[in-house]
Write an enzyme that holds these catalytic residues in place. Structure first.
Site, short mmCIF file in Angstrom:
data_model
loop_
_atom_site.label_atom_id
_atom_site.label_comp_id
_atom_site.label_asym_id
_atom_site.label_seq_id
_atom_site.Cartn_x
_atom_site.Cartn_y
_atom_site.Cartn_z
N CYS A 2 0.84 -1.19 0.00
CA CYS A 2 0.00 0.00 0.00
C CYS A 2 0.88 1.24 0.00
CB CYS A 2 -0.96 0.08 1.19
SG CYS A 2 -2.09 -1.29 1.29
N ARG A 27 3.81 -0.19 -4.89
CA ARG A 27 3.57 -0.72 -3.55
C ARG A 27 2.25 -1.49 -3.44
NH1 ARG A 27 7.01 1.57 0.24
NH2 ARG A 27 5.64 0.71 1.82
N TRP A 74 -2.91 -2.66 -1.70
CA TRP A 74 -2.63 -4.08 -1.89
C TRP A 74 -3.53 -4.78 -0.86
CZ3 TRP A 74 -0.85 -8.38 0.81
CH2 TRP A 74 -0.43 -9.47 0.02
N ASN A 100 -1.91 1.90 5.79
CA ASN A 100 -1.06 0.81 5.29
C ASN A 100 -0.72 -0.04 6.48
OD1 ASN A 100 0.95 -0.80 4.21
ND2 ASN A 100 2.47 0.82 4.10
N GLY A 101 -1.02 -1.34 6.43
CA GLY A 101 -0.73 -2.22 7.56
C GLY A 101 -1.93 -3.11 7.85
N GLU A 489 17.07 -17.76 -8.47
CA GLU A 489 16.68 -16.39 -8.84
C GLU A 489 16.07 -16.37 -10.25
OE1 GLU A 489 16.29 -13.79 -7.24
OE2 GLU A 489 16.44 -12.11 -8.62
N LYS A 493 12.39 -15.04 -11.00
CA LYS A 493 12.15 -13.94 -11.96
C LYS A 493 11.11 -14.36 -12.99
CE LYS A 493 13.45 -11.23 -10.34
NZ LYS A 493 14.25 -10.99 -9.18
N GLU A 496 7.54 -14.78 -11.40
CA GLU A 496 6.84 -13.60 -10.88
C GLU A 496 6.40 -12.63 -11.97
OE1 GLU A 496 8.86 -11.02 -8.04
OE2 GLU A 496 10.77 -11.38 -9.00
N HIS A 512 16.73 -36.47 -8.52
CA HIS A 512 16.03 -37.02 -7.35
C HIS A 512 14.55 -36.62 -7.35
CE1 HIS A 512 19.76 -38.49 -5.61
NE2 HIS A 512 20.31 -37.35 -5.97
N LYS A 611 5.84 -4.32 -4.27
CA LYS A 611 7.29 -4.20 -4.18
C LYS A 611 7.82 -4.52 -2.78
CE LYS A 611 11.40 -3.07 -5.62
NZ LYS A 611 12.10 -4.12 -6.38
O1 M6R Z 1 12.83 -5.35 -0.01
P1 M6R Z 1 13.33 -6.75 0.20
O2 M6R Z 1 14.68 -6.97 -0.43
O3 M6R Z 1 13.33 -7.15 1.65
O4 M6R Z 1 12.31 -7.67 -0.54
C1 M6R Z 1 12.39 -9.07 -0.43
C2 M6R Z 1 11.49 -9.76 -1.42
O5 M6R Z 1 10.16 -9.39 -1.21
C3 M6R Z 1 11.87 -9.41 -2.87
O6 M6R Z 1 13.20 -9.73 -3.14
C4 M6R Z 1 10.95 -10.17 -3.84
O7 M6R Z 1 11.20 -11.53 -3.78
C5 M6R Z 1 11.12 -9.63 -5.26
N1 M6R Z 1 9.83 -9.48 -5.86
C6 M6R Z 1 11.92 -10.52 -6.13
O8 M6R Z 1 12.02 -10.04 -7.42
#
Ligand code: M6R
Length: 616
Positions: A2, A27, A74, A100-101, A489, A493, A496, A512, A611
């Site tokens: 948010c 956000r 969000w 937000n929260g 990673e 990527k 997501e 395995h 984010k």
């Molecule tokens: O702000 P942060 O680095 O703590 O965020 C951690 C994860 O939420 C963040 O890396 C998330 O996995 C990304 N969307 C990955 O691309």
């Protein structure tokens, strides 16, 4: 999660708030809303969908007020509906609020308020806050309206369990906003004859670079001419005004199609910024200004614990590999969300590190607090200056990569890889790493930006591969040792931003279980280093090929891959072990990016994500 924006000044608040919301949209983007105050009247617009939709729908609406608040949501409590969008207005029409929260005890507060005649329009936890403030406002002795307003917010927050960043307007106080935070970020921008509130600086840097980072438990009361900060216990707080170094261009797209693309291509410069001034004069080791722990004390550490989430957790796995390899100190890596509840037995001389781009990830923050509660020092690697984690850490290192706006982490991730490698060097040089090995290592790290530049030239090749592979529904990403986290990673990527199912595995583990997935319909992306692991990885590739699986190989230049083994070969520069994960990350980022573009996905705002994850 948010985004919050508030404005008090001489300009039309709605225009400034909508502009701020556009910059904060990463956000959360389930719905957006804005409310302004004209006299005692709230003008309100809110709807599901993106800020662009809200802007369109408010263009004809008269919102002349110069005081206002806005929100991008969000969704947590309550579905994605117009009614659940913020701002919320109390049922007596006195109070408007954004939040937000998560308010954990909202159900009992709601029950109480219902007995007092307040009504509810939404399914959110937030709406109880507005009504509870209205309730206290009615009961508060009539001193000045302003102090009555602040006290009603203060009383409300004393009853609240959970987390919040809130901004509140009161119909009786036309040029005032009261805001407060606990567990959710909130920044006050101090402009020229105006004030702004925001969840992060990107929403306000076009108007001011002077900011006050509010702390948990603080309430700020803003009027057209001044502001004052106090605590929930009514103690006055002297504000510290900081200067933000990020520039407005850093938060703009420029000529790029997406922030993710921009941020991938910014990586050489980001790496240079992350390492600037952080090597010793003799060029044999790293140095960090803000660790707040002497070299003598550092030397006593017998175990490092790394805590993080998502991509940052992958960066921790690479740091684990490099620290154990070059410094010979044991390292534990935990998901922050697991660590906080696991009650792990810990050794006496352990040191904790948290990695978090935003510095606001609630699980990482909570895990850090848990480690501190147990008496350990926690150092933080963060990108966002003044973030909650940065402020609560005992020391740390800023990444200096500028704002990362794309939801998928790219430049912040490779900067974390670099800083992990530098930490391995720093600790290694305190132990058994020789001066000459240190010099070689530093030389290699300094060359990383150029190697990344060279690797970025592979973009057209990866675009072509993406076109050929975008229609597959499953992918495996496979690598060994420090390239295993890069495989994780790559899979993250891809899933997501393109919504394609992908799994990352250590290459040898594939047989395995995941090998059952292999068919012509499930391509594998292999990360192939030259050197001692080369033959082992090639064997895994053979096992895939024998089952008709397609192979995309991301291999270093010296790899002599058997002809015809891989369907696609992407050759990346040979490099030092500490730099390899950084360089190898670039093609997996580009591949995921181009596949997502090919599929017409909303690359910077993938579905269901936000984010920075500030709720548990
Ligand atoms: O702000 P942060 O680095 O703590 O965020 C951690 C994860 O939420 C963040 O890396 C998330 O996995 C990304 N969307 C990955 O691309």
């Amino acid at each position: 999660m948010c985004g919050i924006v508030g404005y008090i000044g001489k300009q039309k608040a709605s225009a400034i708030i909508l502009e701020g919301l556009k910059r904060l949209e990463y956000r959360g983007y389930d719905s957006a809303g804005v409310a302004t105050l004209t006299g005692s009247r709230f003008d309100l617009a809110k709807k599901i969908g993106r800020v662009a939709g809200l802007i369109k729908s408010t263009s004809a609406q008269k919102m002349p007020g110069t005081t206002g608040i806005g929100h991008t949501r969000w969704a947590t409590h309550g579905g994605v509906t117009d009614a659940n969008a913020h701002p919320h207005i109390s049922s007596d029409q006195k109070i408007a609020l954004i939040h937000n929260g998560v308010i954990e005890n909202y159900a009992s507060i709601k029950k109480f308020l219902l007995t007092k005649g307040y009504t509810f329009q939404s399914e959110t936890d937030t709406e109880v806050l507005g009504n509870l403030i209205a309730y206290h406002y009615q009961k508060e002795p009539a001193t000045s309206e302003g102090s009555r307003f602040v006290e009603s917010v203060r009383k409300t927050l004393r009853h609240v369990e959970g987390t919040y960043g809130i901004a509140v307007m009161c119909g009786d106080c036309p040029a005032e906003i009261v805001a407060a935070r606990k567990g959710s970020p909130l920044i006050l921008g101090v402009g020229d004859g105006e004030y702004m509130l925001a969840s992060d600086v990107s929403a306000i840097i076009s108007r001011t670079q002077n900011v006050v980072y509010l702390k948990d438990g603080e309430i700020v009361h803003i009027t057209a001419k001044s502001f004052s900060i106090s605590t929930l216990d009514s103690e006055d707080v002297s504000p510290v005004i900081d200067k933000v170094t990020w520039r407005i261009e850093d938060a703009e797209l420029g000529t790029h199609a997406h922030f993710m693309e921009k941020e991938i291509f910014e990586q050489p410069a980001a790496l240079e910024n992350s390492m600037r001034g952080r090597f010793s004069e003799d060029g044999s080791t790293a140095q960090f200004g803000g660790l707040n722990i002497s070299a003598v004390d550092f030397r006593q550490i017998d175990r490092f614990h790394f805590l993080a989430c998502g991509s940052a957790w992958h960066a921790c796995l690479v740091a684990e590999h490099l620290i154990e390899r070059f410094a010979r100190v044991p390292v534990e890596v935990d998901y922050a969300s697991e660590f906080r509840y696991r009650n792990t037995p810990l050794s006496k001389n352990a040191l904790f590190f948290t990695l978090s781009q935003s510095g606001e990830t609630i699980d990482t923050l909570a895990a850090m607090r848990e480690a501190k509660r147990k008496g350990y020092k926690v150092l933080a690697v963060n990108n966002v200056v003044g973030s909650s984690i940065a402020r609560e850490a005992d020391g740390g290192v800023y990444q200096h990569v500028g704002p990362e706006i794309g939801v998928a982490s790219t430049k912040a991730f490779t900067s974390q890889l670099l800083l992990g490698a530098m930490l391995a060097l720093y600790v290694g040089r305190m132990r058994d790493m020789s001066f000459n090995d240190g010099v070689d290592y530093v030389h290699a790290l300094k060359g990383a930006p150029d190697l990344v530049r060279k690797t970025l030239e592979l973009a057209p090749q990866l675009k072509g591969i993406a076109k050929r592979y975008a229609h597959y529904h499953d992918f495996l990403f496979l690598g060994r040792l420090s390239l295993f986290p890069v495989a994780l990673e790559g899979a993250l990527k891809l899933k997501e931003i393109s919504y394609i199912h992908a799994e990352g595995y250590p290459a040898a583990e594939m047989k395995h279980g995941p090998i059952a997935l292999i068919s012509e319909q499930c391509p594998s992306v292999f990360l192939v280093p030259s050197g001692e692991m080369f033959n082992k990885v090639v064997s895994s590739m053979q096992e895939i090929k024998a089952r008709k699986g397609k192979i995309i190989a991301i291999a270093t230049e010296k790899c002599d891959l058997p002809a015809g083994l891989a369907d696609e070969v992407i050759l990346i520069p040979e490099c030092h072990e500490a730099v390899l994960p950084i360089v190898a990350t670039v093609p997996v980022q580009l591949l995921s990016y181009y596949i997502a573009v090919e599929l017409n996905r909303d690359v910077d705002k993938p579905r269901n994500l936000a984010k920075s994850v500030t709720v548990e």
